[in-house]
Scaffold this motif. Structure first.
Motif: not given
Length: 305
Positions: A162-187
């Motif tokens: 969580k919090f890839a940069t120091l700015t994100e940690r100080l401001l309290g903003i973190r990265s999340v997915f815009c849409k839920p990620q489905n579990i992919r089946e890899v062949g």
């Protein structure tokens, strides 16, 4: 319910590599925009933008911030990877975008901090007064502390994700997915097929240089076409003397290796030096010695044919 919420958090958790890729994409975009913008002043006086470069860059990054983070809650790199910022200080479990203050402070910390560092560097580089020397030392200490804080934050990020940069940690903003990620089946069928053909191609590349194509061709021709006539007869030499058995051209300095075929001197000599077990590509006869064409057969006789 608690276990379900934990599972949703794990599935929607952004990978570390995705967050780092988003940062790299942002840097690449900034370099691309600046290179395109500087090309617009290519025909003007050299060094025209040098005095105002920090301000121009700050204006461009502010323009990008207005239409990315401020309006869409995500940078360009995050938008490409289906990521956006979330207000981590919000107690609600549902997604809450960053507040306006967080976005403004994000611009101040990223754009304003970069502009201040570049402008102070240019200012202190052109001034050599004692007062500026003390201020320069203070700025260097502050920049060093920020770099150290960024390093510590990066180590924590590698551990927790969580919090890839120091700015994100100080401001309290973190990265999340815009849409839920489905579990992919890899062949792996396609990958297995590619690996199989790749290994087979490497085996052929290793094996083919070890095979003497000329010797194999001579063996096959000797098995399929039986030899007729005396191999050292003058008439046979004359009839086969129209072309070199190796290059197929008119023989230059015609030589023989003890069979009924004629070779150019340079063709047969280079082949014999390369392979001491060289055989005639036509009949498969072994080399008994590279000898010039017998004096009894004149070149004019060969030419007459």
């Amino acid at each position: 319910m608690a276990s379900r919420e934990e599972n949703t958090k794990r599935t929607n958790r952004v990978l570390r590599i995705s967050q780092l890729d988003a940062l790299e994409l942002n840097k690449a975009l900034e370099q691309l925009v600046w290179s395109q913008f500087s090309q617009c002043f290519h025909g003007f006086k050299p060094g025209l933008l040098a005095h105002f470069e920090p301000e121009v860059k700050a204006f461009l990054w502010l323009f990008l911030w207005r239409f990315t983070v401020y309006s869409k809650n995500a940078t360009v790199g995050q938008s490409v990877l289906n990521i956006q910022y979330k207000n981590d200080f919000s107690p609600k479990l549902r997604y809450q975008p960053p507040s306006k203050n967080q976005k403004l402070w994000y611009a101040v910390c990223t754009i304003g901090g970069t502009w201040l560092e570049e402008r102070c560097y240019d200012l202190f580089r052109n001034r050599h007064l004692a007062s500026f020397g003390k201020a320069r030392q203070c700025v260097n200490v502050i920049v060093g502390l920020l770099k150290l804080g960024g390093l510590i934050n990066f180590l924590i990020f590698l551990q927790r994700g969580k919090f890839a940069t120091l700015t994100e940690r100080l401001l309290g903003i973190r990265s999340v997915f815009c849409k839920p990620q489905n579990i992919r089946e890899v062949g792996f069928e396609y990958m297995n097929r590619e690996l199989l053909w790749h290994g087979f191609a490497e085996f052929l590349i290793f094996l083919l240089p070890l095979i003497d194509i000329q010797k194999l061709k001579a063996k096959l021709s000797s098995w399929c076409i039986p030899l007729t006539g005396a191999p050292n007869s003058d008439s046979t030499l004359a009839t086969s003397g129209k072309q070199c058995s190796l290059c197929g051209e008119w023989p230059t300095m015609p030589h023989t290796i003890g069979c009924e075929h004629i070779f150019c001197y340079y063709c047969v000599k280079s082949s014999f030096l390369f392979d001491t077990y060289f055989t005639c590509p036509k009949c498969g006869a072994e080399v008994h010695g590279v000898q010039p064409l017998k004096s009894g057969i004149e070149v004019s006789e060969v030419n007459a044919l």
